[in-house]
Design an enzyme around this catalytic site. Sequence first.
Site, PDB file in Angstrom:
ATOM      1  N   GLU A   1       5.443   1.737  -0.584  1.00 38.90           N
ATOM      2  CA  GLU A   1       4.650   2.966  -0.598  1.00 38.90           C
ATOM      3  C   GLU A   1       5.497   4.129  -0.084  1.00 38.90           C
ATOM      4  O   GLU A   1       6.345   3.922   0.802  1.00 38.90           O
ATOM      5  CB  GLU A   1       3.399   2.790   0.276  1.00 38.90           C
ATOM      6  CG  GLU A   1       2.460   1.735  -0.292  1.00 38.90           C
ATOM      7  CD  GLU A   1       1.221   1.471   0.567  1.00 38.90           C
ATOM      8  OE1 GLU A   1       1.038   2.160   1.599  1.00 38.90           O
ATOM      9  OE2 GLU A   1       0.440   0.587   0.192  1.00 38.90           O
TER      10      GLU A   1
ATOM     11  N   HIS B   1      -3.285   4.598  -0.874  1.00 42.81           N
ATOM     12  CA  HIS B   1      -3.639   3.824   0.338  1.00 42.81           C
ATOM     13  C   HIS B   1      -4.641   4.600   1.207  1.00 42.81           C
ATOM     14  O   HIS B   1      -4.387   4.866   2.382  1.00 42.81           O
ATOM     15  CB  HIS B   1      -2.371   3.488   1.137  1.00 42.81           C
ATOM     16  CG  HIS B   1      -2.560   2.340   2.090  1.00 42.81           C
ATOM     17  ND1 HIS B   1      -1.547   1.506   2.464  1.00 42.81           N
ATOM     18  CD2 HIS B   1      -3.656   1.899   2.765  1.00 42.81           C
ATOM     19  CE1 HIS B   1      -1.998   0.610   3.312  1.00 42.81           C
ATOM     20  NE2 HIS B   1      -3.283   0.835   3.519  1.00 42.81           N
TER      21      HIS B   1
HETATM   22  N1  LIG Z   1      -6.756  -0.063   1.755  1.00 43.65           N
HETATM   23  C1  LIG Z   1      -6.975   0.209   3.017  1.00 43.65           C
HETATM   24  O1  LIG Z   1      -6.906   1.364   3.450  1.00 43.65           O
HETATM   25  C2  LIG Z   1      -7.365  -0.905   3.938  1.00 43.65           C
HETATM   26  C3  LIG Z   1      -8.230  -0.621   5.010  1.00 43.65           C
HETATM   27  C4  LIG Z   1      -8.589  -1.673   5.840  1.00 43.65           C
HETATM   28  C5  LIG Z   1      -8.089  -2.940   5.623  1.00 43.65           C
HETATM   29  N2  LIG Z   1      -7.238  -3.158   4.599  1.00 43.65           N
HETATM   30  C6  LIG Z   1      -6.700  -4.517   4.342  1.00 43.65           C
HETATM   31  O2  LIG Z   1      -7.791  -5.362   4.031  1.00 43.65           O
HETATM   32  C7  LIG Z   1      -7.579  -6.619   4.626  1.00 43.65           C
HETATM   33  C8  LIG Z   1      -8.911  -7.321   4.851  1.00 43.65           C
HETATM   34  O3  LIG Z   1      -9.669  -6.617   5.813  1.00 43.65           O
HETATM   35  P1  LIG Z   1     -10.903  -7.313   6.543  1.00 43.65           P
HETATM   36  O4  LIG Z   1     -11.337  -6.368   7.611  1.00 43.65           O
HETATM   37  O5  LIG Z   1     -11.926  -7.733   5.562  1.00 43.65           O
HETATM   38  O6  LIG Z   1     -10.189  -8.572   7.192  1.00 43.65           O
HETATM   39  P2  LIG Z   1     -10.864  -9.904   7.766  1.00 43.65           P
HETATM   40  O7  LIG Z   1      -9.839 -10.507   8.635  1.00 43.65           O
HETATM   41  O8  LIG Z   1     -12.195  -9.594   8.333  1.00 43.65           O
HETATM   42  O9  LIG Z   1     -11.069 -10.807   6.472  1.00 43.65           O
HETATM   43  C9  LIG Z   1     -10.006 -11.398   5.766  1.00 43.65           C
HETATM   44  C10 LIG Z   1     -10.526 -12.655   5.116  1.00 43.65           C
HETATM   45  O10 LIG Z   1      -9.517 -13.182   4.278  1.00 43.65           O
HETATM   46  C11 LIG Z   1      -9.526 -14.596   4.418  1.00 43.65           C
HETATM   47  N3  LIG Z   1      -8.231 -15.112   3.986  1.00 43.65           N
HETATM   48  C12 LIG Z   1      -7.056 -15.123   4.660  1.00 43.65           C
HETATM   49  N4  LIG Z   1      -6.082 -15.683   3.909  1.00 43.65           N
HETATM   50  C13 LIG Z   1      -6.660 -16.018   2.728  1.00 43.65           C
HETATM   51  C14 LIG Z   1      -6.175 -16.625   1.543  1.00 43.65           C
HETATM   52  N5  LIG Z   1      -4.896 -17.002   1.424  1.00 43.65           N
HETATM   53  N6  LIG Z   1      -7.049 -16.825   0.535  1.00 43.65           N
HETATM   54  C15 LIG Z   1      -8.355 -16.476   0.657  1.00 43.65           C
HETATM   55  N7  LIG Z   1      -8.877 -15.900   1.758  1.00 43.65           N
HETATM   56  C16 LIG Z   1      -8.035 -15.663   2.780  1.00 43.65           C
HETATM   57  C17 LIG Z   1      -9.821 -14.815   5.876  1.00 43.65           C
HETATM   58  O11 LIG Z   1     -10.289 -16.123   6.128  1.00 43.65           O
HETATM   59  C18 LIG Z   1     -10.884 -13.751   6.118  1.00 43.65           C
HETATM   60  O12 LIG Z   1     -12.180 -14.218   5.873  1.00 43.65           O
HETATM   61  C19 LIG Z   1      -6.828  -6.276   5.931  1.00 43.65           C
HETATM   62  O13 LIG Z   1      -6.042  -7.352   6.381  1.00 43.65           O
HETATM   63  C20 LIG Z   1      -5.983  -5.085   5.558  1.00 43.65           C
HETATM   64  O14 LIG Z   1      -4.693  -5.524   5.182  1.00 43.65           O
HETATM   65  C21 LIG Z   1      -6.866  -2.179   3.753  1.00 43.65           C
HETATM   66  O1  LIG Z   2      -4.416   4.015   7.943  1.00 45.18           O
HETATM   67  C1  LIG Z   2      -3.528   3.315   7.457  1.00 45.18           C
HETATM   68  O2  LIG Z   2      -2.370   3.708   7.317  1.00 45.18           O
HETATM   69  C2  LIG Z   2      -3.820   1.866   7.029  1.00 45.18           C
HETATM   70  C3  LIG Z   2      -5.233   1.632   6.594  1.00 45.18           C
HETATM   71  C4  LIG Z   2      -5.514   0.183   6.267  1.00 45.18           C
HETATM   72  O3  LIG Z   2      -4.619  -0.350   5.383  1.00 45.18           O
HETATM   73  C5  LIG Z   2      -5.663  -0.699   7.473  1.00 45.18           C
HETATM   74  O4  LIG Z   2      -4.926  -1.673   7.596  1.00 45.18           O
HETATM   75  O5  LIG Z   2      -6.558  -0.422   8.278  1.00 45.18           O
END
Ligand SMILES: NC(=O)c1ccc[n+]([C@@H]2O[C@H](COP(=O)([O-])OP(=O)(O)OC[C@H]3O[C@@H](n4cnc5c(N)ncnc54)[C@H](O)[C@@H]3O)[C@@H](O)[C@H]2O)c1
Ligand SMILES: O=C(O)CC[C@@H](O)C(=O)O
Length: 409
Positions: free
Chosen positions: A269, A292
């Site tokens: 990114e 993102h």
């Molecule tokens: N795009 C964004 O801005 C943004 C924002 C927040 C989070 N995220 C990403 O989203 C991800 C998920 O967030 P969350 O709060 O739901 O996390 P979380 O930890 O609550 O949930 C993740 C789930 O994935 C499952 N998991 C782990 N490995 C796995 C696999 N190989 N196959 C299937 N399931 C699997 C876990 O058991 C868990 O239930 C974060 O880790 C982060 O990287 C991105």
């Molecule tokens: O704010 C960010 O840069 C990351 C957001 C998201 O991917 C997270 O992991 O919460």
Amino acid sequence: MSKVSLSKDKIKILLLEGVHQSAVETLKRNGYSNIEYLKTSLPESELIERIKHVHFVGIRSRTHLSEAVLNAAEKLVAVGCFCIGTNQVNLEAAKRLGIAVFNAPFSNTRSVAELVLGEILLLLRGIPKRNAMAHRGQWFKSAIGSFEARGKTLGIIGYGHIGTQLGIMAENIGMKVEFYDIEDKLTLGNAQQVQNLTQLLQRADVISLHVPETPQTKNLIGMAEIEVMKQGAILINASRGTVVDIDALAEALQHEKLAGAAIDVFPVEPKSNDEEFTSPLREFDNVILTPHVGGSTQEAQENIGIEVAGKLTKYSDNGSTVTAVNFPEVSLPELSNRSRLLHVHENRPGVLTQINQAFAQHGINIAAQYLQTDDCIGYVVIDVDSDHSEVALKELSAVEGTIRARILH
Ligand SMILES: NC(=O)c1ccc[n+]([C@@H]2O[C@H](COP(=O)([O-])OP(=O)(O)OC[C@H]3O[C@@H](n4cnc5c(N)ncnc54)[C@H](O)[C@@H]3O)[C@@H](O)[C@H]2O)c1
Ligand SMILES: O=C(O)CC[C@@H](O)C(=O)O
């Protein structure tokens, strides 16, 4: 390496990547004023220079705290990730160095789930393509490739904080929800857990990824997985860029195997808003590309600022490591009329015995002691009478296996 308690104005805090002002306000409200605030992340060489004198650092997803950076961070006590993901930090190295890492595990999850729901509706209707065409002056009024969400199957991979909220919202608009997770999960609403990924991929009209970045999730969706998806299915990734093989996705879009996609996260990114975004997906009108921003709403960022700054403050003020992602968790009462010693050590036999013997030899009375360990380190917190605290710190720092010792008055 050991430290003596510093007055709050000497505690240096570096906040990167434009974390919300609520973080600055929270720190200031708690007496921390020595704050350097930057809107961007820093390249490794500059970070290594800047981090040398810093006690606390706040980052988001763009700052990489590699082993080399952490090794240079001689004074660093803790890292605050003002986001969910902590894959940008070498957590093992931080732990070995006695640096606690905190994050905000749910403050932005609703924002991600809402964005994904919107993308599902837009992609099922073929809106991204119609929108792009209209911007070019083309009028594509047609029901071809345009569907209601009602009755369609949403397949969620990773049924955690985001996956569960998305599932509930999707059911509310009439979708059928199935999910795959490596853990057995409590299913909410009428969602159904399926036993393997292939089954989910074969059955879903829309696949949405909500897994963390781990070695197991690297290229979780590649050519073979896309191949078993339904013809004309939709793929959404707002988790981490390493989870989807972008070249395989581009090929599937080229061959119209998939009807569309929404991608918020990328293997590489841009480091700042000034850098060009490059991706083979840029050429596809039927792909929603976002920089993102899944969790980037005012509400989420404000809450994250308060939450993570609050955790750093608490660790600094009273030693609490509750919800730390790489550290044994110790919940502590407030410190009153005593001094508190915080000791991070290698988890090897005899450390606690050494500490207790040294204190006994010097007649240091232990008012309270809290200990948690994991397979690598131990974290012991000891409350003593303030008269004895400096001797106690000296003894503690001399214990074999000490990684860090700090004192709070
Ligand atoms: N795009 C964004 O801005 C943004 C924002 C927040 C989070 N995220 C990403 O989203 C991800 C998920 O967030 P969350 O709060 O739901 O996390 P979380 O930890 O609550 O949930 C993740 C789930 O994935 C499952 N998991 C782990 N490995 C796995 C696999 N190989 N196959 C299937 N399931 C699997 C876990 O058991 C868990 O239930 C974060 O880790 C982060 O990287 C991105
Ligand atoms: O704010 C960010 O840069 C990351 C957001 C998201 O991917 C997270 O992991 O919460």
